[in-house]
Design a protein around this motif. Structure first.
Motif, PDB file in Angstrom:
ATOM      1  N   GLU A   1       1.079  -1.209   0.059  1.00 49.09           N
ATOM      2  CA  GLU A   1      -0.080  -0.076  -0.150  1.00 49.09           C
ATOM      3  C   GLU A   1       0.829   1.260   0.132  1.00 49.09           C
ATOM      4  OE1 GLU A   1      -2.648  -0.264   3.297  1.00 49.09           O
ATOM      5  OE2 GLU A   1      -3.758  -2.038   2.666  1.00 49.09           O
ATOM      6  N   ASP A   2       2.073   1.084   0.355  1.00 53.48           N
ATOM      7  CA  ASP A   2       3.085   2.361   0.647  1.00 53.48           C
ATOM      8  C   ASP A   2       3.690   2.674  -0.722  1.00 53.48           C
ATOM      9  OD1 ASP A   2       2.382   2.807   3.181  1.00 53.48           O
ATOM     10  OD2 ASP A   2       4.085   1.664   3.720  1.00 53.48           O
ATOM     11  N   GLN A   3       3.560   1.452  -1.623  1.00 47.74           N
ATOM     12  CA  GLN A   3       4.135   1.695  -3.063  1.00 47.74           C
ATOM     13  C   GLN A   3       3.111   2.483  -3.988  1.00 47.74           C
ATOM     14  OE1 GLN A   3       7.121   0.677  -3.775  1.00 47.74           O
ATOM     15  NE2 GLN A   3       7.261   0.687  -5.683  1.00 47.74           N
ATOM     16  N   PRO A   4       3.382   3.733  -4.548  1.00 48.53           N
ATOM     17  CA  PRO A   4       2.990   4.079  -5.404  1.00 48.53           C
ATOM     18  C   PRO A   4       2.720   3.685  -6.616  1.00 48.53           C
ATOM     19  CG  PRO A   4       4.903   5.266  -5.198  1.00 48.53           C
ATOM     20  CD  PRO A   4       5.122   4.406  -4.417  1.00 48.53           C
ATOM     21  N   ASP A   5       1.771   3.633  -7.399  1.00 50.01           N
ATOM     22  CA  ASP A   5       1.328   2.966  -8.750  1.00 50.01           C
ATOM     23  C   ASP A   5       2.662   3.639  -9.987  1.00 50.01           C
ATOM     24  OD1 ASP A   5      -0.838   1.479  -8.012  1.00 50.01           O
ATOM     25  OD2 ASP A   5      -1.685   3.480  -7.960  1.00 50.01           O
ATOM     26  N   TYR A   6       2.841   4.720  -9.791  1.00 54.63           N
ATOM     27  CA  TYR A   6       3.807   5.265 -10.770  1.00 54.63           C
ATOM     28  C   TYR A   6       4.779   6.512 -10.107  1.00 54.63           C
ATOM     29  CZ  TYR A   6       0.853   3.625 -14.337  1.00 54.63           C
ATOM     30  OH  TYR A   6      -0.069   2.692 -15.406  1.00 54.63           O
ATOM     31  N   ALA A   7       6.080   6.545 -10.531  1.00 52.02           N
ATOM     32  CA  ALA A   7       6.906   7.273 -10.178  1.00 52.02           C
ATOM     33  C   ALA A   7       7.285   7.990 -11.358  1.00 52.02           C
ATOM     34  CB  ALA A   7       8.245   6.553  -9.554  1.00 52.02           C
ATOM     35  N   ALA A   8       7.634   9.496 -11.093  1.00 56.13           N
ATOM     36  CA  ALA A   8       7.636  10.484 -12.258  1.00 56.13           C
ATOM     37  C   ALA A   8       9.327  10.838 -12.027  1.00 56.13           C
ATOM     38  CB  ALA A   8       6.937  11.511 -12.442  1.00 56.13           C
TER      39      ALA A   8
ATOM     40  N   ALA B   1       5.697   3.052 -14.333  1.00 55.41           N
ATOM     41  CA  ALA B   1       5.134   2.068 -13.409  1.00 55.41           C
ATOM     42  C   ALA B   1       6.160   1.361 -12.506  1.00 55.41           C
ATOM     43  CB  ALA B   1       4.426   1.007 -14.167  1.00 55.41           C
ATOM     44  N   THR B   2       5.611   1.623 -11.183  1.00 55.02           N
ATOM     45  CA  THR B   2       6.723   1.100 -10.343  1.00 55.02           C
ATOM     46  C   THR B   2       6.719  -0.594 -10.072  1.00 55.02           C
ATOM     47  OG1 THR B   2       4.816   1.301  -8.278  1.00 55.02           O
ATOM     48  CG2 THR B   2       6.579   3.152  -8.654  1.00 55.02           C
ATOM     49  N   ARG B   3       5.768  -1.089 -10.858  1.00 54.87           N
ATOM     50  CA  ARG B   3       5.603  -2.550 -10.466  1.00 54.87           C
ATOM     51  C   ARG B   3       6.152  -3.476 -11.607  1.00 54.87           C
ATOM     52  NH1 ARG B   3       2.937  -0.915  -6.743  1.00 54.87           N
ATOM     53  NH2 ARG B   3       1.231  -1.264  -5.296  1.00 54.87           N
ATOM     54  N   GLY B   4       7.012  -2.762 -12.547  1.00 52.13           N
ATOM     55  CA  GLY B   4       7.321  -3.506 -13.848  1.00 52.13           C
ATOM     56  C   GLY B   4       8.632  -4.117 -13.731  1.00 52.13           C
ATOM     57  N   GLY B   5       9.628  -3.622 -12.532  1.00 55.20           N
ATOM     58  CA  GLY B   5      10.880  -3.930 -12.449  1.00 55.20           C
ATOM     59  C   GLY B   5      11.729  -3.026 -13.208  1.00 55.20           C
ATOM     60  N   ALA B   6      11.450  -2.035 -13.758  1.00 53.48           N
ATOM     61  CA  ALA B   6      12.077  -0.851 -14.619  1.00 53.48           C
ATOM     62  C   ALA B   6      12.958  -0.329 -13.688  1.00 53.48           C
ATOM     63  CB  ALA B   6      11.114   0.018 -15.037  1.00 53.48           C
ATOM     64  N   PHE B   7      14.114   0.182 -14.411  1.00 55.34           N
ATOM     65  CA  PHE B   7      15.194   0.772 -13.833  1.00 55.34           C
ATOM     66  C   PHE B   7      15.086   2.357 -14.399  1.00 55.34           C
ATOM     67  CE2 PHE B   7      16.689  -3.473 -13.550  1.00 55.34           C
ATOM     68  CZ  PHE B   7      17.287  -3.546 -12.469  1.00 55.34           C
TER      69      PHE B   7
END
Length: 141
Positions: free
Chosen positions: A33-40, A75-81
């Protein structure tokens, strides 16, 4: 007479293990829940390089033309760097517009704008504390 004592001990162990498992599952969900869906990250679309968050000051969005600095949503849940400041990013890894962002349930996505490690790294290690829902806060320009 020893039989009832053993059964009680087994019931106590079972209840203790159940409580432990429940507590650990609750801990996992609150982290999620503390994880945002997206980071910019603040970027220059002309050079496709990440720049300092200080350069993104207003809510303009990049639509394929124009110059300046803009927020790029990943997206924060895709394992992107996330690239380091000055590093190149791939436009295929995100979007320049916050207006269509949705969470996994189809609702309004939460977004953290800025504040990511300037040296880059895994986007999934961030925590909420940004600027709230998509479409609010500041944007590039």
């Amino acid at each position: 007479m020893n039989q009832p004592r053993r059964r009680m001990r087994s019931a106590g162990i079972t209840l203790g293990l159940t409580a432990l498992v429940a507590a650990s599952l609750t801990g996992c969900s609150s982290d999620d829940e503390d994880q945002p869906d997206y980071a910019a990250i603040c970027v220059d679309p002309q050079t496709q390089e990440r720049t300092s968050d200080d350069n993104c000051k207003d809510e303009r969005e990049y639509h394929g033309s124009g110059t300046g600095f803009f927020w790029f949503y990943m997206a924060t849940r895709g394992g992107a760097f996330v690239p380091p400041i000055g590093g190149r990013y791939s436009a295929a890894d995100g979007t320049y517009s916050a207006s269509g962002l949705r969470n996994a349930q189809g609702g309004t996505a939460t977004v953290k704008r800025g504040g990511l490690d300037t040296k880059g790294g895994n986007i999934g290690t961030i925590t909420r504390g940004g600027f709230g829902k998509a479409g609010t806060g500041s944007s590039g320009g």
